[in-house]
Write a protein that holds these residues in place. Structure first.
Motif, PDB file in Angstrom:
ATOM      1  N   VAL A  57       0.824  -1.191   0.000  1.00  0.00           N
ATOM      2  CA  VAL A  57       0.000   0.000   0.000  1.00  0.00           C
ATOM      3  C   VAL A  57       0.867   1.253   0.000  1.00  0.00           C
ATOM      4  O   VAL A  57       0.546   2.250  -0.612  1.00  0.00           O
ATOM      5  CB  VAL A  57      -0.927  -0.006   1.234  1.00  0.00           C
ATOM      6  CG1 VAL A  57      -1.786   1.227   1.269  1.00  0.00           C
ATOM      7  CG2 VAL A  57      -1.790  -1.263   1.221  1.00  0.00           C
ATOM      8  N   ILE A  58       2.014   1.167   0.650  1.00  0.00           N
ATOM      9  CA  ILE A  58       2.846   2.350   0.821  1.00  0.00           C
ATOM     10  C   ILE A  58       3.862   2.497  -0.313  1.00  0.00           C
ATOM     11  O   ILE A  58       4.262   3.583  -0.665  1.00  0.00           O
ATOM     12  CB  ILE A  58       3.558   2.278   2.182  1.00  0.00           C
ATOM     13  CG1 ILE A  58       2.506   2.336   3.287  1.00  0.00           C
ATOM     14  CG2 ILE A  58       4.535   3.402   2.365  1.00  0.00           C
ATOM     15  CD1 ILE A  58       3.067   2.234   4.660  1.00  0.00           C
ATOM     16  N   ARG A  96      -0.131   6.845   5.297  1.00  0.00           N
ATOM     17  CA  ARG A  96      -0.848   5.979   6.218  1.00  0.00           C
ATOM     18  C   ARG A  96      -0.768   6.534   7.632  1.00  0.00           C
ATOM     19  O   ARG A  96       0.286   6.989   8.081  1.00  0.00           O
ATOM     20  CB  ARG A  96      -0.281   4.559   6.186  1.00  0.00           C
ATOM     21  CG  ARG A  96      -1.004   3.599   7.116  1.00  0.00           C
ATOM     22  CD  ARG A  96      -0.512   2.174   6.989  1.00  0.00           C
ATOM     23  NE  ARG A  96       0.812   1.982   7.557  1.00  0.00           N
ATOM     24  CZ  ARG A  96       1.350   0.781   7.790  1.00  0.00           C
ATOM     25  NH1 ARG A  96       0.678  -0.311   7.451  1.00  0.00           N
ATOM     26  NH2 ARG A  96       2.543   0.680   8.312  1.00  0.00           N
ATOM     27  N   ASN A 133      -5.264   4.215   5.492  1.00  0.00           N
ATOM     28  CA  ASN A 133      -4.529   4.753   4.350  1.00  0.00           C
ATOM     29  C   ASN A 133      -5.219   6.027   3.884  1.00  0.00           C
ATOM     30  O   ASN A 133      -6.295   5.984   3.271  1.00  0.00           O
ATOM     31  CB  ASN A 133      -4.472   3.727   3.218  1.00  0.00           C
ATOM     32  CG  ASN A 133      -3.495   2.609   3.509  1.00  0.00           C
ATOM     33  OD1 ASN A 133      -3.452   2.121   4.635  1.00  0.00           O
ATOM     34  ND2 ASN A 133      -2.718   2.227   2.534  1.00  0.00           N
ATOM     35  N   GLY A 154      -3.338   6.976  -1.513  1.00  0.00           N
ATOM     36  CA  GLY A 154      -2.663   5.883  -2.178  1.00  0.00           C
ATOM     37  C   GLY A 154      -2.903   5.907  -3.673  1.00  0.00           C
ATOM     38  O   GLY A 154      -4.027   5.687  -4.130  1.00  0.00           O
ATOM     39  N   ALA A 187       1.764   7.596  -1.261  1.00  0.00           N
ATOM     40  CA  ALA A 187       0.828   7.008  -0.304  1.00  0.00           C
ATOM     41  C   ALA A 187       1.102   7.599   1.068  1.00  0.00           C
ATOM     42  O   ALA A 187       2.215   8.052   1.368  1.00  0.00           O
ATOM     43  CB  ALA A 187       0.958   5.487  -0.273  1.00  0.00           C
TER      44      ALA A 187
END
Length: 717
Positions: free
Chosen positions: A42-43, A253, A243, A246, A251
């Motif tokens: 995700v990052i 978080r 999150n 993204g 991204a």
């Protein structure tokens, strides 16, 4: 004066209610966004391809193939965590060569790690421990609260053995342990566990969408009466991540967590009680316990600007604790005090990564800045002092007024760089270094007349490594490496400024174990090793061999000197050793064998040529896990430590010991049922110990509990 945290029952009710919400209601699951992706998916910004070698981030602070590292690295996958029934993140470290996991109560909540001959004895840590790259070592003493890592969200663990100050600075003397989290598979993972001695635990993690963004929530709770008298423990952990952003360009978080724990401490036992009555607790320690709560908030992410990728985090931490602790001044005399403390810390990091530099021989370039500022306030209250008769009459109530109070601050600023060069397709050369500046300041308010103190230190930690790929084919890969590095560890705030005054039978009749004149430990290391991977049947059968040999020289090594009853720089030492691991994979079956042989000697002073105390010279661990297509599974893990001396003069040893753990499981209808036995053979042994501080022939030991049976059920494990 009320100094206790929330009552135990409130915390337990809160935790079990949170588990019920996460495991039954799970409102976040509705959207079913990519919950099965690891957190770094995700990052980070790259869609990964299947590779023969896994990607790791800890050795270079950016993604790189494991084979390219010029350091001893072990990656514990989520599959291996589940296959060997790891109950906690620390429990899984038995799979890593070179680490001695000394765990007096087998629970994994208060382990003591010995890495490459560095052992903090529960007073400090010689490894930098990270959660998704964010440090978690406590400000005051550098130790780690291992219950901060809920098992339901641990995706993998990366361990770099050996000095890593060139990237991570202070504390990374024995190594770096980076615990990487991820969303649970299929959006939900939960587990309930029960066992002997009133042990009960539960954990749950759920992933989905919140306000249109990927999110995750988790909770865990654990309680036990303990295997010894006065050994109960209770803990609660609640948190989650969201999150905020993204896309292909970046991204962001947000991570938040709250943790509460209570732990009674039965303390060591004087021989022969340590072997004849291992479940007892000495009267001196009947008041010892810890109440602590910790809140952490972190914002982390990355952003791409053309060929430049920026990554960073900003984190805050607030910890409140009151602890009653006994210091044995002899086997027949002790002093007990309560410490109330509050810690506030703000820390962050910004780094830039450059890839695709014009020169064909240039690999990724990473550079950045780390910084932190923290303040620790402490107050001490007398509880009891004297012999066992005096303790029999003591109530355990702390004094109304403190006998010592004050604050200590630490500021840190550091710059680092790591550059990988590719002069040939098979050759990688890594260059790096880090400059750390630390400023420590104490402000005592009690006793009256105490003087403030300020210490500043600057440390430069360079490193050069060479990695040679000596074979590369569909059937096997092989890499050899050699590295030279310099590293350091600064004394902790407690070692420098702890205000606790301990009574002694000589002028001035009270001393503090802290020493504001302590200097950082400095070391140089040379390490060589190889990693070889053999694929006998693609996707089914493979073997991985790793070997690392090291020699390092330390000066200004920190130790507690019983004669002066304070922390001192003991002089110089030499650490040498060889670590090896063979790991086999055959379909659903996994096996590993680790063997470490090391020698850690003092090289200056009265004990020159003697081994440093409490450090094992031989570490052996092995495990096997197999699973049948019917869902039946079994596992067995063996741990053996030997060659540990009790004292600096090497006149006595801590008895060698071996422990066998095992378990069976059944996976059916989406659930996994398991029965595990810790210390399967019910061996009674001593985990560690220390000599009588007064100099008699007696010693104090920490006995391990006998066999413990645990039953669990879970989903997604």
């Amino acid at each position: 004066m009320e100094r206790h945290l929330e009552p135990k029952r409130i915390r337990s009710t809160l935790a079990w209610a949170a588990l019920a919400v996460l495991g039954v209601c799970d409102p976040l699951r509705a959207a079913q966004v990519p919950a099965q992706l690891p957190a770094d998916s995700v990052i980070t910004d790259s869609a990964r391809s299947i590779q023969l070698q896994p990607l790791i981030v800890t050795t270079q602070r950016t993604e790189a193939p494991l084979a390219s590292a010029s350091a001893a690295v072990t990656r514990i996958t989520g599959e291996a965590l589940r296959a060997f029934g790891a109950r906690s993140a620390s429990d899984a470290l038995v799979q890593v060569p070179g680490i001695a996991l000394i765990d007096p109560d087998w629970s994994g909540t208060e382990p003591r790690l010995a890495l490459r001959g560095f052992y903090g004895g529960g007073e400090t840590e010689y490894a930098a421990v990270l959660l998704d790259g964010v440090p978690v070592n406590q400000l005051g003493d550098g130790t780690v609260d291992w219950e901060l890592f809920p098992p339901g969200i641990v995706q993998s663990i990366e361990v770099v053995r050996g000095g890593a100050s060139s990237l991570y600075g202070d504390a990374a003397v024995g190594g770096v342990i980076n615990i990487r989290t991820g969303f649970p598979p299929n959006g939900l993972r939960w587990r309930l566990l029960g066992g002997e001695d009133g042990t009960a635990a539960g954990s749950a993690a759920v992933a989905g969408s919140l306000l249109g963004s990927p999110a995750m929530g988790f909770a865990s709770a654990r309680e036990t009466d303990g295997a010894r008298h006065h050994d109960s423990r209770h803990s609660v952990n609640i948190g989650g991540s969201l999150n905020l952003l993204g896309n292909a360009a970046g991204a962001l978080r947000l991570w938040a967590a709250a943790h509460w724990r209570h732990a009674d401490d039965p303390g060591p036992l004087v021989e022969p009680a340590s072997t004849s009555a291992p479940g007892s607790s000495d009267r001196f320690y009947r008041f010892d316990r810890l109440h602590q709560n910790t809140q952490r908030l972190a914002l982390e992410g990355w952003h791409r600007l053309g060929g430049l990728k920026l990554r960073g985090y900003l984190a805050g931490e607030l910890t409140s604790a009151d602890a009653i602790e006994t210091l044995p001044l002899s086997v027949d005399f002790a002093d007990t005090q309560q410490r109330d403390g509050t810690t506030r810390r703000l820390f962050g990091s910004v780094q830039a990564e450059v890839r695709g530099l014009p020169a064909s021989w240039s690999g990724p370039l990473v550079f950045g800045v780390d910084g932190s500022v923290g303040r620790l306030h402490s107050s001490y209250f007398g509880v009891a002092t004297g012999d066992r008769d005096a303790y029999a009459l003591a109530t355990g109530a702390p004094a109304d007024e403190p006998n010592a109070a004050g604050a200590a601050r630490r500021q840190m600023l550091a710059g680092f760089v790591h550059w990988e060069l590719r002069p040939a397709s098979m050759l990688r050369v890594s260059l790096g270094g880090r400059l750390d500046w630390l400023r420590d300041h104490s402000e005592p308010t009690l006793p009256e007349g105490s003087e403030p103190a300020t210490e500043s230190h600057v440390a430069f930690s360079p490193r050069i490594g060479v990695n040679l790929e000596y074979t590369d084919s569909p059937a096997q890969t092989g890499n050899a490496y050699v590295a030279v590095s310099r590293f350091f560890k600064a004394p902790t705030l407690d070692q420098l400024f702890d205000l606790r005054a301990t009574p002694v039978p000589f002028p001035p009749f009270a001393v503090t174990i802290a020493n504001p004149l302590l200097r950082p430990q400095i070391g140089w290391s040379v390490e060589a090793g190889l990693r070889h991977r053999l694929v006998l049947r693609p996707g089914r059968i493979s073997a991985d061999l790793s070997v690392a040999a090291f020699t390092l020289a330390m000066r200004n090594e920190l130790d507690f000197d019983i004669a002066s009853f304070r922390y001192v720089n003991v002089g110089r030492s030499r650490h040498r050793g060889i670590e090896s691991q063979l790991r086999l994979t055959a379909g659903p079956a996994l096996a590993f064998v680790n063997f470490t042989r090391q020698q850690v000697l003092s090289t200056r002073g009265d004990f020159a040529g003697k081994s440093l105390k409490a450090i094992p010279s031989t570490i052996f661990t092995a495990g096997i896990s197999a699973r049948h297509h019917s869902g039946l599974g079994a596992r067995l893990v063996v741990t053996a430590l030997s060659g540990m001396y009790l004292d600096d003069a090497n006149t006595r040893t801590i008895p060698n010991y071996a422990r066998v753990d095992g378990g069976v499981s059944l996976a059916t209808r989406g659930l996994v049922f398991a029965v595990d036995a810790v210390n399967l053979l019910d061996r009674h042994y001593l985990t560690t110990g220390f000599p009588d501080p007064a100099g008699s022939d007696q010693a104090l030991f920490y006995p391990a509990p006998g066999r413990q049976l645990l039953v669990s059920v879970g989903s997604g494990w």
